[in-house]
Design a protein around this motif. Structure first.
Motif, PDB file in Angstrom:
ATOM      1  N   PHE A  53     -20.519  -1.776 -13.324  1.00 10.51           N
ATOM      2  CA  PHE A  53     -20.843  -0.367 -13.116  1.00 10.51           C
ATOM      3  C   PHE A  53     -19.686   0.452 -13.677  1.00 10.51           C
ATOM      4  CE2 PHE A  53     -19.144  -2.427  -9.368  1.00 10.51           C
ATOM      5  CZ  PHE A  53     -17.955  -1.742  -9.192  1.00 10.51           C
ATOM      6  N   GLY A  54     -19.908   1.730 -13.865  1.00 12.84           N
ATOM      7  CA  GLY A  54     -18.861   2.601 -14.376  1.00 12.84           C
ATOM      8  C   GLY A  54     -18.751   3.848 -13.520  1.00 12.84           C
ATOM      9  N   GLY A  55     -17.737   4.631 -13.777  1.00 12.73           N
ATOM     10  CA  GLY A  55     -17.537   5.869 -13.043  1.00 12.73           C
ATOM     11  C   GLY A  55     -16.099   6.017 -12.614  1.00 12.73           C
ATOM     12  N   LEU A  56     -15.882   6.902 -11.651  1.00 11.87           N
ATOM     13  CA  LEU A  56     -14.551   7.102 -11.094  1.00 11.87           C
ATOM     14  C   LEU A  56     -14.510   6.534  -9.692  1.00 11.87           C
ATOM     15  CD1 LEU A  56     -13.385  10.656 -12.215  1.00 11.87           C
ATOM     16  CD2 LEU A  56     -12.918   8.439 -13.240  1.00 11.87           C
ATOM     17  N   GLU A  57     -13.395   5.883  -9.412  1.00 15.12           N
ATOM     18  CA  GLU A  57     -13.187   5.200  -8.147  1.00 15.12           C
ATOM     19  C   GLU A  57     -12.096   5.902  -7.353  1.00 15.12           C
ATOM     20  OE1 GLU A  57     -11.533   0.855  -6.622  1.00 15.12           O
ATOM     21  OE2 GLU A  57     -11.679   1.262  -8.762  1.00 15.12           O
ATOM     22  N   ILE A  58     -12.352   6.114  -6.077  1.00 19.73           N
ATOM     23  CA  ILE A  58     -11.347   6.648  -5.169  1.00 19.73           C
ATOM     24  C   ILE A  58     -10.576   5.475  -4.570  1.00 19.73           C
ATOM     25  CG2 ILE A  58     -12.908   6.653  -3.163  1.00 19.73           C
ATOM     26  CD1 ILE A  58     -11.552   9.260  -2.258  1.00 19.73           C
ATOM     27  N   GLY A  59      -9.307   5.716  -4.272  1.00 17.84           N
ATOM     28  CA  GLY A  59      -8.517   4.668  -3.648  1.00 17.84           C
ATOM     29  C   GLY A  59      -7.319   5.236  -2.923  1.00 17.84           C
ATOM     30  N   TRP A  60      -6.667   4.396  -2.150  1.00 23.09           N
ATOM     31  CA  TRP A  60      -5.493   4.777  -1.372  1.00 23.09           C
ATOM     32  C   TRP A  60      -4.718   3.519  -1.048  1.00 23.09           C
ATOM     33  CZ3 TRP A  60     -10.545   5.784  -0.071  1.00 23.09           C
ATOM     34  CH2 TRP A  60     -11.157   4.826   0.750  1.00 23.09           C
ATOM     35  N   ARG A  61      -3.447   3.681  -0.829  1.00 20.38           N
ATOM     36  CA  ARG A  61      -2.578   2.602  -0.351  1.00 20.38           C
ATOM     37  C   ARG A  61      -1.442   3.257   0.402  1.00 20.38           C
ATOM     38  NH1 ARG A  61      -0.150  -0.833  -4.897  1.00 20.38           N
ATOM     39  NH2 ARG A  61      -2.324  -0.642  -5.522  1.00 20.38           N
ATOM     40  N   LEU A  62      -1.238   2.827   1.631  1.00 23.13           N
ATOM     41  CA  LEU A  62      -0.204   3.426   2.471  1.00 23.13           C
ATOM     42  C   LEU A  62       0.767   2.366   2.960  1.00 23.13           C
ATOM     43  CD1 LEU A  62      -2.365   5.794   4.700  1.00 23.13           C
ATOM     44  CD2 LEU A  62      -1.141   6.355   2.602  1.00 23.13           C
ATOM     45  N   ALA A  63       1.986   2.809   3.214  1.00 26.70           N
ATOM     46  CA  ALA A  63       2.989   1.941   3.814  1.00 26.70           C
ATOM     47  C   ALA A  63       2.504   1.511   5.193  1.00 26.70           C
ATOM     48  CB  ALA A  63       4.319   2.680   3.928  1.00 26.70           C
ATOM     49  N   ARG A  64       2.874   0.334   5.605  1.00 25.52           N
ATOM     50  CA  ARG A  64       2.395  -0.217   6.871  1.00 25.52           C
ATOM     51  C   ARG A  64       2.682   0.706   8.049  1.00 25.52           C
ATOM     52  NH1 ARG A  64       4.081  -6.109   8.734  1.00 25.52           N
ATOM     53  NH2 ARG A  64       4.966  -6.019   6.660  1.00 25.52           N
ATOM     54  N   GLU A  65       3.832   1.370   8.053  1.00 20.94           N
ATOM     55  CA  GLU A  65       4.169   2.249   9.177  1.00 20.94           C
ATOM     56  C   GLU A  65       3.271   3.486   9.250  1.00 20.94           C
ATOM     57  OE1 GLU A  65       7.127   2.665   5.827  1.00 20.94           O
ATOM     58  OE2 GLU A  65       6.502   1.003   7.089  1.00 20.94           O
ATOM     59  N   ALA A  66       2.487   3.738   8.210  1.00 23.73           N
ATOM     60  CA  ALA A  66       1.562   4.878   8.201  1.00 23.73           C
ATOM     61  C   ALA A  66       0.149   4.476   8.624  1.00 23.73           C
ATOM     62  CB  ALA A  66       1.528   5.512   6.810  1.00 23.73           C
ATOM     63  N   TRP A  67      -0.100   3.200   8.804  1.00 21.27           N
ATOM     64  CA  TRP A  67      -1.437   2.731   9.160  1.00 21.27           C
ATOM     65  C   TRP A  67      -1.812   3.206  10.562  1.00 21.27           C
ATOM     66  CZ3 TRP A  67      -1.362  -3.155   7.561  1.00 21.27           C
ATOM     67  CH2 TRP A  67      -1.190  -3.244   6.174  1.00 21.27           C
ATOM     68  N   GLY A  68      -3.098   3.437  10.763  1.00 23.23           N
ATOM     69  CA  GLY A  68      -3.613   3.767  12.085  1.00 23.23           C
ATOM     70  C   GLY A  68      -3.408   5.211  12.508  1.00 23.23           C
ATOM     71  N   LYS A  69      -2.992   6.063  11.596  1.00 22.06           N
ATOM     72  CA  LYS A  69      -2.730   7.464  11.929  1.00 22.06           C
ATOM     73  C   LYS A  69      -3.760   8.414  11.325  1.00 22.06           C
ATOM     74  CE  LYS A  69       2.164   6.597  12.413  1.00 22.06           C
ATOM     75  NZ  LYS A  69       3.522   6.930  12.034  1.00 22.06           N
ATOM     76  N   GLY A  70      -4.736   7.868  10.639  1.00 23.76           N
ATOM     77  CA  GLY A  70      -5.760   8.700  10.013  1.00 23.76           C
ATOM     78  C   GLY A  70      -5.354   9.289   8.674  1.00 23.76           C
ATOM     79  N   TYR A  71      -4.192   8.894   8.151  1.00 28.96           N
ATOM     80  CA  TYR A  71      -3.723   9.456   6.879  1.00 28.96           C
ATOM     81  C   TYR A  71      -4.619   9.071   5.707  1.00 28.96           C
ATOM     82  CZ  TYR A  71       0.822  10.574   9.089  1.00 28.96           C
ATOM     83  OH  TYR A  71       1.823  11.069   9.871  1.00 28.96           O
TER      84      TYR A  71
END
Length: 179
Positions: A88-106
């Motif tokens: 498939f083609g198109g634009l993909e959204i993504g994110w990667r956060l530091a572990r200490e930022a997990w679980g905060k809704g960021y």
């Protein structure tokens, strides 16, 4: 370069001061669990150089994510072209956060800002998201921002080794489908 702001985050251009914490994230086995091999400092720095060049060329890409209250770099979020060779083609959204930022809704907060940019500024009709079948946390973010899994689009990543990184799931959201 466009800067995006939410109640708690700033999605902004990359700075030299982001390189060390970005490299630390890319050397963290938990952060990289669903992404593959750990990156060296050189590989990590090279990725930021690519992010900057792509943003300059296209006007979108991967923003550095900063916590407004502290100014701390906490990861990235943005849009990228779907890799060549995928079904498939198109634009993909993504994110990667530091572990200490997990679980905060960021991740959800940053992703909503990126969706708004993609639909309202770029005028995209649809945005995609891809992750490993085992990355349940990212899939939960995808659902929270209004994306729907497209099981017909699930695929095995031919670039991943046999194992848990190969099966990939596809999520989609059309303009007007935001949560």
């Amino acid at each position: 370069m466009t800067e995006l702001r939410t109640d708690r985050l700033v999605l902004r251009p990359w700075r030299a001061s982001d390189l060390a914490p970005w490299a630390a994230m890319n050397a963290d086995p938990e952060v990289r669990r669903h992404l593959g091999d750990l990156l060296t400092r050189e590989q990590s720095d090279a990725s930021v150089a690519r992010f900057r060049a792509e943003f300059e060329e296209r006007g979108y890409g991967w923003w550095a994510v900063e916590v407004r209250a502290t100014g701390a770099f906490t990861g990235f979020a943005g849009l990228d072209r779907v890799d060549d060779g995928l079904p498939f083609g198109g634009l993909e959204i993504g994110w990667r956060l530091a572990r200490e930022a997990w679980g905060k809704g960021y991740a959800t907060e940053a992703a909503r800002a990126v969706l708004d940019f993609g639909f309202d500024t770029l005028g995209l009709p649809e945005i995609l998201a891809v992750t490993t079948a085992t990355n349940l946390r990212s899939q939960a973010v995808m659902r929270r921002i209004g994306m729907t899994r497209d099981p017909d689009g699930d695929f095995d990543d031919p670039t991943a080794p046999e194992g848990p990184l190969r099966p990939q799931v596809l999520h989609r959201i059309a303009r007007g489908g935001r949560a």
